[in-house]
Write a protein that holds these residues in place. Structure first.
Motif, PDB file in Angstrom:
ATOM      1  N   ASP A 272       5.685  11.279  -0.835  1.00  0.00           N
ATOM      2  CA  ASP A 272       7.040  12.677  -1.106  1.00  0.00           C
ATOM      3  C   ASP A 272       6.794  13.514  -1.536  1.00  0.00           C
ATOM      4  N   LEU A 273       5.341  14.356  -1.688  1.00  0.00           N
ATOM      5  CA  LEU A 273       5.419  15.746  -1.355  1.00  0.00           C
ATOM      6  C   LEU A 273       5.062  16.045   0.071  1.00  0.00           C
ATOM      7  N   LEU A 274       5.032  15.386   1.212  1.00  0.00           N
ATOM      8  CA  LEU A 274       4.502  15.971   2.237  1.00  0.00           C
ATOM      9  C   LEU A 274       5.889  16.021   3.309  1.00  0.00           C
ATOM     10  N   PRO A 275       5.618  17.053   4.069  1.00  0.00           N
ATOM     11  CA  PRO A 275       6.652  17.192   5.370  1.00  0.00           C
ATOM     12  C   PRO A 275       7.457  15.578   5.798  1.00  0.00           C
ATOM     13  N   MET A 276       8.091  15.085   6.762  1.00  0.00           N
ATOM     14  CA  MET A 276       8.876  14.474   7.118  1.00  0.00           C
ATOM     15  C   MET A 276       7.226  14.001   8.075  1.00  0.00           C
ATOM     16  N   ASN A 277       6.763  14.448   9.313  1.00  0.00           N
ATOM     17  CA  ASN A 277       5.147  14.793  10.083  1.00  0.00           C
ATOM     18  C   ASN A 277       4.096  13.770   9.481  1.00  0.00           C
ATOM     19  N   GLU A 278       3.929  14.639   8.932  1.00  0.00           N
ATOM     20  CA  GLU A 278       2.996  14.109   7.755  1.00  0.00           C
ATOM     21  C   GLU A 278       2.904  12.557   7.084  1.00  0.00           C
ATOM     22  N   ARG A 279       4.309  12.889   7.043  1.00  0.00           N
ATOM     23  CA  ARG A 279       4.182  12.038   5.922  1.00  0.00           C
ATOM     24  C   ARG A 279       4.302   9.767   7.284  1.00  0.00           C
TER      25      ARG A 279
ATOM     26  N   ALA B 232       0.716  -1.285   0.062  1.00  0.00           N
ATOM     27  CA  ALA B 232       0.145  -0.029   0.393  1.00  0.00           C
ATOM     28  C   ALA B 232       0.659   1.558   0.025  1.00  0.00           C
ATOM     29  N   VAL B 233       2.065   1.322   0.996  1.00  0.00           N
ATOM     30  CA  VAL B 233       2.838   2.587   0.712  1.00  0.00           C
ATOM     31  C   VAL B 233       3.192   2.550  -0.833  1.00  0.00           C
ATOM     32  N   GLN B 234       3.566   1.763  -1.401  1.00  0.00           N
ATOM     33  CA  GLN B 234       4.493   1.917  -2.559  1.00  0.00           C
ATOM     34  C   GLN B 234       3.523   2.537  -3.982  1.00  0.00           C
TER      35      GLN B 234
END
Length: 205
Positions: A67-74, A58-60
């Motif tokens: 890739d468009l999100l900041p780390m915390n949002e990811r 699912a992540v793939q």
């Protein structure tokens, strides 16, 4: 066998009856449930291992979006994605937590929780080799276990309260900037939180 058993879990819970019904649906004798060492706990162990593979797939599929999100949002998106995988069995999930809370199963439970936290951080893009690696995963494990239990009691549409609860806990965690001196405190907090959650759920069933 696992795929054949899961529809019965949604009806009959994480029980030997579900295992036997799954075996019968494949034309196997009911004693075929023995392929899950530990019975109910073996079924949960196999289910969580399978969910880990499904999560990676699912992540793939969401990689471009992530890739468009900041780390915390990811981290938040991936944690919600992992929690969402319990939705088909959410009404029976407290039974799984109770089984996982048995003393003989705590080691298995901790391993899976550690894998979940590690996978979320890894696929969020965290590759840090320093001591914060442990701090982040211990604190995320504590947050995840709390959200996992909260979701079993959430009656809001599409589990919006679970998302709100998770967001609040993640904001409080303050991943970035944790010092190595906090490591022992966070690891202790994470372990105690998980064991407390599992023990409490185990005492209700």
């Amino acid at each position: 066998m696992l795929n054949a058993t899961m529809p019965f879990v949604a009806q009959s819970g994480w029980t030997m009856h579900s295992l036997m019904q799954g075996a019968k649906s494949l034309g196997y004798p009911s004693v075929a449930h023995g392929m899950f060492p530990g019975g109910e706990s073996g079924l949960i162990d196999a289910h969580l291992a399978y969910q880990r593979d499904v999560f990676v797939q699912a992540v793939q599929e969401k990689k471009a979006e992530l890739d468009l999100l900041p780390m915390n949002e990811r981290v938040k998106v991936l944690t919600l994605l992992r929690l969402d995988m319990n939705k088909p069995y959410i009404h029976k999930w407290p039974e799984a937590l109770a089984i996982m809370g048995r003393p003989s199963n705590v080691a298995m439970s901790l391993k899976h929780l550690g894998d979940i936290a590690d996978d979320i951080w890894y696929y969020a893009g965290d590759r840090s080799p320093d001591m914060n690696w442990y701090t982040k995963r211990a604190s995320l494990a504590a947050v995840y276990s709390a959200a996992d239990v909260f979701m079993t009691q959430d009656l809001s549409p599409n589990y919006t309260e679970t998302e709100r609860f998770l967001t609040s806990r993640l904001d409080q965690a303050a991943w970035i900037g944790s010092s190595t001196r906090q490591l022992g405190t966070m690891l202790t907090f994470g372990a105690k939180s998980l064991v407390s959650v599992l023990a409490n759920r185990g005492g209700r069933f």
